[in-house]
Design a protein around this motif. Structure first.
Motif, PDB file in Angstrom:
ATOM      1  N   LYS A  19      44.344   4.192 -22.062  1.00  0.00           N
ATOM      2  CA  LYS A  19      44.347   5.038 -23.256  1.00  0.00           C
ATOM      3  C   LYS A  19      44.603   6.488 -22.851  1.00  0.00           C
ATOM      4  CE  LYS A  19      41.274   2.327 -26.227  1.00  0.00           C
ATOM      5  NZ  LYS A  19      40.036   2.362 -27.048  1.00  0.00           N
ATOM      6  N   PRO A  20      45.315   7.232 -23.720  1.00  0.00           N
ATOM      7  CA  PRO A  20      45.852   6.815 -25.019  1.00  0.00           C
ATOM      8  C   PRO A  20      47.272   6.248 -24.960  1.00  0.00           C
ATOM      9  CG  PRO A  20      46.149   9.161 -24.765  1.00  0.00           C
ATOM     10  CD  PRO A  20      45.447   8.687 -23.517  1.00  0.00           C
ATOM     11  N   PHE A  21      47.948   6.340 -23.784  1.00  0.00           N
ATOM     12  CA  PHE A  21      49.370   6.000 -23.750  1.00  0.00           C
ATOM     13  C   PHE A  21      49.651   4.521 -23.552  1.00  0.00           C
ATOM     14  CE2 PHE A  21      50.008  10.627 -22.414  1.00  0.00           C
ATOM     15  CZ  PHE A  21      50.382  11.015 -23.697  1.00  0.00           C
ATOM     16  N   ASP A  22      48.632   3.667 -23.670  1.00  0.00           N
ATOM     17  CA  ASP A  22      48.891   2.228 -23.742  1.00  0.00           C
ATOM     18  C   ASP A  22      49.398   1.841 -25.134  1.00  0.00           C
ATOM     19  OD1 ASP A  22      46.473   2.780 -24.997  1.00  0.00           O
ATOM     20  OD2 ASP A  22      45.498   0.943 -24.304  1.00  0.00           O
ATOM     21  N   ASN A  23      49.401   2.794 -26.050  1.00  0.00           N
ATOM     22  CA  ASN A  23      49.845   2.584 -27.427  1.00  0.00           C
ATOM     23  C   ASN A  23      51.242   3.175 -27.599  1.00  0.00           C
ATOM     24  OD1 ASN A  23      50.254   3.261 -30.339  1.00  0.00           O
ATOM     25  ND2 ASN A  23      48.191   2.408 -30.567  1.00  0.00           N
ATOM     26  N   LEU A  24      52.207   2.349 -28.025  1.00  0.00           N
ATOM     27  CA  LEU A  24      53.598   2.783 -28.153  1.00  0.00           C
ATOM     28  C   LEU A  24      53.728   3.982 -29.082  1.00  0.00           C
ATOM     29  CD1 LEU A  24      56.661   2.588 -27.859  1.00  0.00           C
ATOM     30  CD2 LEU A  24      56.639   0.739 -29.564  1.00  0.00           C
ATOM     31  N   LYS A  25      53.098   3.929 -30.240  1.00  0.00           N
ATOM     32  CA  LYS A  25      53.258   5.028 -31.193  1.00  0.00           C
ATOM     33  C   LYS A  25      52.703   6.338 -30.651  1.00  0.00           C
ATOM     34  CE  LYS A  25      53.652   2.388 -35.483  1.00  0.00           C
ATOM     35  NZ  LYS A  25      53.131   2.162 -36.852  1.00  0.00           N
ATOM     36  N   ILE A  26      51.674   6.253 -29.831  1.00  0.00           N
ATOM     37  CA  ILE A  26      51.113   7.479 -29.243  1.00  0.00           C
ATOM     38  C   ILE A  26      52.070   8.043 -28.193  1.00  0.00           C
ATOM     39  CG2 ILE A  26      49.202   8.373 -27.845  1.00  0.00           C
ATOM     40  CD1 ILE A  26      47.337   6.528 -29.394  1.00  0.00           C
ATOM     41  N   ARG A  27      52.735   7.163 -27.430  1.00  0.00           N
ATOM     42  CA  ARG A  27      53.758   7.657 -26.498  1.00  0.00           C
ATOM     43  C   ARG A  27      54.918   8.283 -27.269  1.00  0.00           C
ATOM     44  NH1 ARG A  27      53.075   2.514 -24.260  1.00  0.00           N
ATOM     45  NH2 ARG A  27      55.237   1.907 -24.736  1.00  0.00           N
ATOM     46  N   GLN A  28      55.315   7.641 -28.369  1.00  0.00           N
ATOM     47  CA  GLN A  28      56.402   8.193 -29.181  1.00  0.00           C
ATOM     48  C   GLN A  28      56.004   9.551 -29.755  1.00  0.00           C
ATOM     49  OE1 GLN A  28      56.854   4.923 -31.934  1.00  0.00           O
ATOM     50  NE2 GLN A  28      58.554   4.014 -30.776  1.00  0.00           N
ATOM     51  N   ALA A  29      54.752   9.683 -30.146  1.00  0.00           N
ATOM     52  CA  ALA A  29      54.273  10.974 -30.663  1.00  0.00           C
ATOM     53  C   ALA A  29      54.413  12.064 -29.606  1.00  0.00           C
ATOM     54  CB  ALA A  29      52.811  10.847 -31.104  1.00  0.00           C
ATOM     55  N   ALA A  30      54.107  11.719 -28.362  1.00  0.00           N
ATOM     56  CA  ALA A  30      54.248  12.690 -27.275  1.00  0.00           C
ATOM     57  C   ALA A  30      55.707  13.093 -27.081  1.00  0.00           C
ATOM     58  CB  ALA A  30      53.676  12.115 -25.987  1.00  0.00           C
ATOM     59  N   MET A  31      56.609  12.123 -27.197  1.00  0.00           N
ATOM     60  CA  MET A  31      58.042  12.430 -27.046  1.00  0.00           C
ATOM     61  C   MET A  31      58.494  13.417 -28.129  1.00  0.00           C
ATOM     62  SD  MET A  31      59.528  10.552 -24.494  1.00  0.00           S
ATOM     63  CE  MET A  31      61.177   9.934 -24.896  1.00  0.00           C
ATOM     64  N   TYR A  32      58.025  13.229 -29.354  1.00  0.00           N
ATOM     65  CA  TYR A  32      58.425  14.122 -30.448  1.00  0.00           C
ATOM     66  C   TYR A  32      57.887  15.539 -30.271  1.00  0.00           C
ATOM     67  CZ  TYR A  32      60.785  10.719 -33.423  1.00  0.00           C
ATOM     68  OH  TYR A  32      61.689   9.812 -33.934  1.00  0.00           O
ATOM     69  N   ALA A  33      56.879  15.715 -29.429  1.00  0.00           N
ATOM     70  CA  ALA A  33      56.301  17.051 -29.204  1.00  0.00           C
ATOM     71  C   ALA A  33      57.015  17.833 -28.100  1.00  0.00           C
ATOM     72  CB  ALA A  33      54.820  16.921 -28.864  1.00  0.00           C
ATOM     73  N   MET A  34      57.952  17.204 -27.402  1.00  0.00           N
ATOM     74  CA  MET A  34      58.570  17.840 -26.238  1.00  0.00           C
ATOM     75  C   MET A  34      59.719  18.768 -26.627  1.00  0.00           C
ATOM     76  SD  MET A  34      56.860  16.745 -23.570  1.00  0.00           S
ATOM     77  CE  MET A  34      55.408  16.852 -24.639  1.00  0.00           C
ATOM     78  N   ARG A  35      59.874  19.846 -25.834  1.00  0.00           N
ATOM     79  CA  ARG A  35      61.009  20.755 -25.961  1.00  0.00           C
ATOM     80  C   ARG A  35      61.412  21.180 -24.551  1.00  0.00           C
ATOM     81  NH1 ARG A  35      60.219  24.811 -30.350  1.00  0.00           N
ATOM     82  NH2 ARG A  35      58.313  25.244 -29.177  1.00  0.00           N
ATOM     83  N   GLN A  36      62.571  20.704 -24.097  1.00  0.00           N
ATOM     84  CA  GLN A  36      62.981  20.929 -22.718  1.00  0.00           C
ATOM     85  C   GLN A  36      62.998  22.403 -22.333  1.00  0.00           C
ATOM     86  OE1 GLN A  36      66.684  19.016 -21.716  1.00  0.00           O
ATOM     87  NE2 GLN A  36      65.803  16.966 -21.719  1.00  0.00           N
ATOM     88  N   GLU A  37      63.524  23.241 -23.199  1.00  0.00           N
ATOM     89  CA  GLU A  37      63.711  24.634 -22.794  1.00  0.00           C
ATOM     90  C   GLU A  37      62.388  25.342 -22.521  1.00  0.00           C
ATOM     91  OE1 GLU A  37      66.943  28.130 -23.390  1.00  0.00           O
ATOM     92  OE2 GLU A  37      66.622  26.738 -25.054  1.00  0.00           O
ATOM     93  N   ASP A  38      61.313  24.922 -23.173  1.00  0.00           N
ATOM     94  CA  ASP A  38      60.003  25.516 -22.871  1.00  0.00           C
ATOM     95  C   ASP A  38      59.636  25.296 -21.406  1.00  0.00           C
ATOM     96  OD1 ASP A  38      60.027  26.036 -25.559  1.00  0.00           O
ATOM     97  OD2 ASP A  38      58.111  25.065 -25.999  1.00  0.00           O
ATOM     98  N   PHE A  39      59.875  24.087 -20.923  1.00  0.00           N
ATOM     99  CA  PHE A  39      59.580  23.774 -19.527  1.00  0.00           C
ATOM    100  C   PHE A  39      60.498  24.555 -18.584  1.00  0.00           C
ATOM    101  CE2 PHE A  39      58.238  20.003 -21.901  1.00  0.00           C
ATOM    102  CZ  PHE A  39      56.964  19.819 -21.406  1.00  0.00           C
ATOM    103  N   LEU A  40      61.773  24.590 -18.926  1.00  0.00           N
ATOM    104  CA  LEU A  40      62.755  25.217 -18.044  1.00  0.00           C
ATOM    105  C   LEU A  40      62.530  26.722 -17.951  1.00  0.00           C
ATOM    106  CD1 LEU A  40      65.820  23.150 -19.268  1.00  0.00           C
ATOM    107  CD2 LEU A  40      64.620  22.890 -17.091  1.00  0.00           C
ATOM    108  N   LYS A  41      62.184  27.353 -19.057  1.00  0.00           N
ATOM    109  CA  LYS A  41      61.896  28.788 -19.031  1.00  0.00           C
ATOM    110  C   LYS A  41      60.629  29.081 -18.231  1.00  0.00           C
ATOM    111  CE  LYS A  41      64.133  30.264 -23.338  1.00  0.00           C
ATOM    112  NZ  LYS A  41      63.917  30.775 -24.724  1.00  0.00           N
ATOM    113  N   ALA A  42      59.621  28.233 -18.375  1.00  0.00           N
ATOM    114  CA  ALA A  42      58.348  28.475 -17.711  1.00  0.00           C
ATOM    115  C   ALA A  42      58.411  28.237 -16.210  1.00  0.00           C
ATOM    116  CB  ALA A  42      57.265  27.576 -18.324  1.00  0.00           C
ATOM    117  N   THR A  43      59.274  27.332 -15.780  1.00  0.00           N
ATOM    118  CA  THR A  43      59.304  26.969 -14.359  1.00  0.00           C
ATOM    119  C   THR A  43      60.463  27.591 -13.597  1.00  0.00           C
ATOM    120  OG1 THR A  43      60.538  24.961 -14.898  1.00  0.00           O
ATOM    121  CG2 THR A  43      58.155  24.764 -14.753  1.00  0.00           C
TER     122      THR A  43
END
Length: 530
Positions: free
Chosen positions: A297-321
């Protein structure tokens, strides 16, 4: 007398005799015969089959050799192999080793050694596992020849045996290769261009290698990881120096010779010094990823993993790192933009977050607020800022996040645990892959979805495995590309993991260093100190 390893070089070995005379102790960087190098992380695990950690892979290239190696165009070329033949029905492959191959203890390399080494590697590696599904038998014919008999033709035999990065099919003596692949070996006997000096190496401080005087390189010029591995220095020290500012200051002062990766904000400082140079040794770059643990838990649940994917924004990571746009690229293609299989996802997923969609999926899944235990690496500069960005994005998407900070080696050890996240396990962590590791569905460890064979995170998706199997059998380039896209789409549908953009970063060296090869791995043959 230097001690190479508890089981190491036999008494009287010519290699050991020479190694014993070579510059004991710490040599100054100004010494033309000693190369001092700082890796992107500390080296603690020395078995390159037991772990996919790049620092361990790089150690492997120092002391081991490979049957095939990829050149600067990523084409696999014979390395330990002198010649090979394929039967008319494409089911029998015969490999003959070149003359002069010898283990560091003075014993000759044999076909039996190679068969045992391939089996051990294949038990852990995604490409090896897939190849072995097609193998009926592997056997040594004589001391210099071995065969691989297939159940049916398989088009990735050479690509598999010449896999350039983790896990690399390094050749080891049979007695060592017979070790359980899920247990780390305690010997460092290889046949490569350098010998590991155990007595002078101390994890946390340095690892020491000396030139193998009996190594016979190929006649061809060095190209990428292929061609002649000519050691032009007598001694290499992997100096462990976690602080990147300290690394840069040490390079400028001439206390070290090379740095694998320079934090992007320190590149301008190096460019001002005429005594140092930046080197773009891996022009294809790297890809960031966020790996989910599918078991707990919590990522043994498909919908919860999908929710995490919808929260991602690549450029935030790239700018920060990374910071500077010249050194990064937003790219939603799992198999790397600009390469044959590099097709981007349709829509905004991974590029533009949809926090309301994330929250809606969490509600549908019955998310009870179980915290995401997010491991943050604090000792790899390029990863340090990834986890805080993930924490902020997931929290905006409705998650609770418990970010736990630790050094990279602790991440590497802990990610193998399958315990619940609140019992010493984990929910997610960040890492990255060099581009050549992820150019197709077979080489990309992240795509394996058989939990018995999968990389840490252990997804279970038979439909994905059917697609990967179809890709491995396809020989038509157009159909292969379509299957690669189908694999990517399935990974998106199942939220198998998140790929978070490409980044590029040079290494740095003293101006006196020449011969740093363009390859997906930092290698130390061909390098000279002028």
């Amino acid at each position: 007398m230097l001690e190479i390893n508890r089981r190491a070089l036999a008494a009287g070995s010519a290699a050991l005799a020479l190694a014993a005379t070579l510059m004991p102790g710490v040599a100054p960087a100004q010494d033309k015969k000693t190369l001092r190098f700082v890796q992107a992380g500390n080296l603690t695990i020395l078995d390159p089959i037991f772990t996919t950690a790049y620092v361990t892979r790089d150690h492997g290239y120092m002391i081991y050799d490979t049957l095939f190696s990829s050149d600067e165009n990523n084409v696999a070329k014979p390395q330990m192999v002198d010649k090979y033949e394929v039967s008319a029905d494409k089911k029998l492959w015969t490999f003959t080793l070149r003359d002069g191959l010898e283990w560091h203890d003075g014993k000759p390399v044999t076909g039996e050694d190679c068969v045992a080494s391939i089996k051990r590697w294949a038990a852990r590696d995604a490409m090896g596992q897939k190849m072995m599904e097609f193998v009926a038998e592997m056997k040594a014919v004589n001391d210099k020849t071995f065969t691989i008999a297939l159940k049916e033709p398989y088009g990735l035999v050479i690509d598999s045996l010449g896999k350039p990065s983790s896990n690399v099919p390094f050749m080891m003596p049979k007695r060592i290769a017979d070790t359980d692949p899920f247990k780390a070996i305690d010997s460092q006997i290889g046949s490569g261009p350098f010998i590991y000096i155990n007595a002078e190496s101390k994890p946390g401080e340095k690892h020491v290698y000396v030139k193998n005087p009996k190594y016979k390189p190929r006649a061809e010029p060095a190209s990428g990881l292929a061609g002649g591995k000519v050691a032009k220095v007598d001694r290499v020290e992997f100096v462990e120096m976690p602080d990147p500012t300290q690394q840069v200051n040490a390079l400028i002062a001439g206390e070290i010779d090379m740095i694998e990766n320079v934090p992007h904000d320190l590149i301008p400082l190096l460019k001002k010094d005429r005594n140092v140079q930046t080197v773009n040794w891996n022009p294809l770059g790297q890809q960031f990823i966020l790996r989910f643990n599918h078991l707990t838990k919590p990522f043994d649940n498909l919908k919860i993993r999908q929710a995490a994917m919808y929260a991602m924004r690549q450029e935030d990571f790239l700018k920060a790192t990374v910071g500077e746009p010249e050194f990064y690229k937003v790219c939603s293609a799992a198999f790397v933009c600009g390469t044959p299989n590099g097709v981007e996802i349709q829509g905004d997923l991974l590029k533009k977050p949809d926090f309301e969609k994330s929250k809606a999926l969490l509600k549908e899944a019955g998310y009870d607020g179980t915290p995401v235990v997010l491991m943050q690496s604090t000792t790899l500069p390029v990863l340090t800022n990834m986890a805080p960005v993930t924490k902020a994005l997931l929290e905006q998407g409705g998650f609770k996040v418990d970010m736990q900070s630790m050094d990279w080696q602790t991440v590497v050890s802990r990610r193998a645990r399958k315990d619940p996240a609140d019992k010493g396990g984990w929910s997610a962590f960040h890492t990255y892959a060099i581009a050549v590791d992820i150019l197709n569905p077979i080489s990309a460890n992240w795509m394996v979805a058989d939990p018995a064979k999968a990389w840490f995170g252990w997804p279970n998706d038979p439909a994905m495995e059917k697609l990967r199997d179809a890709y491995s059998r396809e020989t038509d380039p157009a159909k292969s590309k379509a299957l690669a896209l189908a694999v990517q789409n399935r990974a998106v549908d199942q939220a198998q993991y998140a790929w978070l953009g490409m980044w590029f970063g040079p290494g740095a060296a003293r101006a006196s260093i020449t011969g740093w090869l363009k390859a997906p791995v930092v290698v130390h043959w061909n390098i000279e100190k002028k």
